[in-house]
Write a protein that holds these residues in place. Structure first.
Motif, PDB file in Angstrom:
ATOM      1  N   UNK A 133      40.512  92.544 -44.008  1.00 12.42           N
ATOM      2  CA  UNK A 133      41.558  92.247 -44.991  1.00 12.42           C
ATOM      3  C   UNK A 133      41.578  90.745 -45.231  1.00 12.42           C
ATOM      4  N   UNK A 134      42.277  90.331 -46.268  1.00 10.52           N
ATOM      5  CA  UNK A 134      42.527  88.902 -46.493  1.00 10.52           C
ATOM      6  C   UNK A 134      44.046  88.750 -46.588  1.00 10.52           C
ATOM      7  N   UNK A 135      44.504  87.515 -46.795  1.00  6.03           N
ATOM      8  CA  UNK A 135      45.955  87.346 -46.903  1.00  6.03           C
ATOM      9  C   UNK A 135      46.474  87.945 -48.215  1.00  6.03           C
ATOM     10  N   UNK A 136      45.578  88.195 -49.174  1.00  2.00           N
ATOM     11  CA  UNK A 136      45.982  88.806 -50.451  1.00  2.00           C
ATOM     12  C   UNK A 136      46.269  90.298 -50.333  1.00  2.00           C
ATOM     13  N   UNK A 137      45.584  90.960 -49.405  1.00  2.00           N
ATOM     14  CA  UNK A 137      45.696  92.426 -49.378  1.00  2.00           C
ATOM     15  C   UNK A 137      46.066  92.993 -48.009  1.00  2.00           C
ATOM     16  N   UNK A 138      46.402  92.127 -47.035  1.00  2.00           N
ATOM     17  CA  UNK A 138      46.633  92.598 -45.660  1.00  2.00           C
ATOM     18  C   UNK A 138      47.687  93.699 -45.605  1.00  2.00           C
ATOM     19  N   UNK A 139      48.790  93.536 -46.349  1.00  2.00           N
ATOM     20  CA  UNK A 139      49.876  94.521 -46.303  1.00  2.00           C
ATOM     21  C   UNK A 139      49.357  95.885 -46.799  1.00  2.00           C
ATOM     22  N   UNK A 140      48.665  95.862 -47.933  1.00  2.78           N
ATOM     23  CA  UNK A 140      48.177  97.121 -48.525  1.00  2.78           C
ATOM     24  C   UNK A 140      47.096  97.760 -47.650  1.00  2.78           C
ATOM     25  N   UNK A 141      46.261  96.947 -47.035  1.00  6.43           N
ATOM     26  CA  UNK A 141      45.208  97.510 -46.168  1.00  6.43           C
ATOM     27  C   UNK A 141      45.869  98.193 -44.968  1.00  6.43           C
ATOM     28  N   UNK A 142      46.834  97.511 -44.351  1.00  8.36           N
ATOM     29  CA  UNK A 142      47.523  98.103 -43.191  1.00  8.36           C
ATOM     30  C   UNK A 142      48.239  99.387 -43.618  1.00  8.36           C
ATOM     31  N   UNK A 143      48.908  99.329 -44.768  1.00 12.54           N
ATOM     32  CA  UNK A 143      49.674 100.510 -45.219  1.00 12.54           C
ATOM     33  C   UNK A 143      48.783 101.648 -45.717  1.00 12.54           C
ATOM     34  N   UNK A 144      47.480 101.393 -45.849  1.00 13.87           N
ATOM     35  CA  UNK A 144      46.590 102.491 -46.239  1.00 13.87           C
ATOM     36  C   UNK A 144      46.342 103.436 -45.052  1.00 13.87           C
ATOM     37  N   UNK A 145      46.805 103.037 -43.856  1.00 11.75           N
ATOM     38  CA  UNK A 145      46.700 103.896 -42.672  1.00 11.75           C
ATOM     39  C   UNK A 145      48.075 104.490 -42.364  1.00 11.75           C
ATOM     40  N   UNK A 146      48.104 105.722 -41.801  1.00 13.58           N
ATOM     41  CA  UNK A 146      49.395 106.336 -41.488  1.00 13.58           C
ATOM     42  C   UNK A 146      50.211 105.460 -40.532  1.00 13.58           C
ATOM     43  N   UNK A 312      36.988  98.415 -51.662  1.00 10.98           N
ATOM     44  CA  UNK A 312      37.261  99.725 -52.268  1.00 10.98           C
ATOM     45  C   UNK A 312      38.781  99.984 -52.289  1.00 10.98           C
ATOM     46  N   UNK A 313      39.474  99.695 -51.190  1.00  4.78           N
ATOM     47  CA  UNK A 313      40.944  99.877 -51.145  1.00  4.78           C
ATOM     48  C   UNK A 313      41.605  98.929 -52.148  1.00  4.78           C
ATOM     49  N   UNK A 314      41.105  97.704 -52.215  1.00  4.91           N
ATOM     50  CA  UNK A 314      41.693  96.701 -53.127  1.00  4.91           C
ATOM     51  C   UNK A 314      41.529  97.123 -54.583  1.00  4.91           C
ATOM     52  N   UNK A 315      40.359  97.711 -54.896  1.00  7.05           N
ATOM     53  CA  UNK A 315      40.129  98.194 -56.274  1.00  7.05           C
ATOM     54  C   UNK A 315      41.083  99.340 -56.571  1.00  7.05           C
TER      55      UNK A 315
END
Ligand code: 13P
Ligand code: SF4
Length: 320
Positions: A133-146, A312-315
């Motif tokens: 992840x980066x600081x731009x997408x860390x929240x969304x990457x973490x939240x992509x997991x249950x 892929x998650x970011x897209x």
């Protein structure tokens, strides 16, 4: 003033641009580079933007004006392109805080956890990660997991604690910090806020939680830049590296930006690694086509998976 070889800074820039055209090269630069380097780059961005750009570049050479882990990421995503880093000493305290041997043992202590690593880590750590992840997408990457998924977050404990806070997770954090952001103290922030009551505080999530708690806005370099472009305020106290002020002032010339000082005497939060890149080194590295980032096929193959998963998650989430 003349420098090595009798060339002036202006000549280095002209010569670099000449080689760039002749050799079909592109210059990718991070926001923490000095203004003169940002101004001649084909693309200037944060870590996420640069990773995305590196994956798309169709050139013979990428000159990476950033630090080692960023150039490595570019090589992993675009292995057929020659990737040059003007100074191989341009490291990162976060990447260095996480030696692969120690991290392997840490992982073994948490066998039921997946690993989310901040992009500011070595290729070796990326090979041990499930997703980057980066600081731009860390929240969304973490939240992509249950919610119940057990997670190790490495190597930045400040970013990890911030994401735990905003997502209500309890990720296990590796004990690493950025030596530029972690030294910014609440005392300096409060003094500036008292002096400038009309200013908003914007901060990078690599800062300590006590600083982030005072902030009106927390985000990556790109997020902070976009915030200052659209927000109504005229003045900002900025808790991050100085390089980003160049773009903020260019984008919003009518606004005032005040950097949080590292101590009483110094407002010079320059990342010592980022600032190793100079126009002269850019010119020399493209002329000589070295130093070059070289990685084994095996490392590229293993490190690519978690980075591509991030892209892929970011897209999917329309972050890029
Ligand atoms: P971003 O570029 O993701 O904002 O990260 C800042 C940084 O410290 C890069 O090394
Ligand atoms: Fe690493 Fe911090 Fe420099 Fe970014 S600013 S390259 S995280 S030391």
């Amino acid at each position: 003033m003349d420098r090595a070889g009798g060339k002036k800074d202006m000549d280095f820039r002209e010569e670099f641009l000449k080689y760039k055209k002749e050799k079909n090269a592109v210059l990718l630069a991070h926001f923490y580079q000095v203004g003169e380097i940002q101004d001649i780059a084909d693309f200037v961005g944060d870590s996420l933007g640069l990773a995305q750009k590196a994956s798309e570049v169709d050139a013979d050479i990428i000159v990476f004006a950033g630090v080692h882990f960023m150039a490595e990421t570019a090589k992993i995503l675009n292995p057929d392109t020659k990737v040059l880093l003007p100074d191989m000493e341009a490291g990162c305290s976060l990447a260095e805080s996480c030696p692969p041997g120690d991290f392997k043992k840490f992982k073994e202590k948490h066998p039921d956890h997946i690993v989310i690593s901040y992009i500011n880590c070595t290729a070796a750590i990326k090979t041990m990660s499930d997703v980057i992840c980066t600081s731009s997408n860390a929240k969304q990457i973490v939240e992509s997991f249950p919610q119940e998924q057990k997670i190790i977050f490495a190597p930045d404990k400040n970013l990890g604690a911030y994401i735990n806070n905003v997502t209500g997770r309890d990720m296990v954090l590796w004990d690493g910090t950025c030596e530029v952001h972690d030294v910014l103290e609440t005392e300096a922030v409060i003094k500036l806020k008292l002096k400038n009551p009309d200013a908003k505080l914007i901060a990078h999530p690599e800062c300590k939680s006590a600083v982030l708690e005072l902030a009106d806005f927390v985000g990556s370099t790109t997020a902070m830049l976009n915030f200052t472009k659209t927000d109504k305020s005229k003045k900002y106290v900025v808790a991050t590296e100085t390089g980003i002020l160049h773009q903020m002032r260019k984008e919003s010339p009518d606004k005032q930006f005040i950097i949080v000082p590292t101590d009483e005497t110094c407002s010079c939060n320059d990342c010592p690694y980022m600032k190793l890149n100079t126009m002269q080194k850019l010119y020399l590295c493209l002329k000589n086509e070295r130093p070059e980032i070289v990685l084994s096929e095996e490392t590229i193959e293993q490190a690519k998976k978690p980075i591509e998963k991030m892209l892929e998650i970011s897209r999917r989430m329309k972050l890029i």
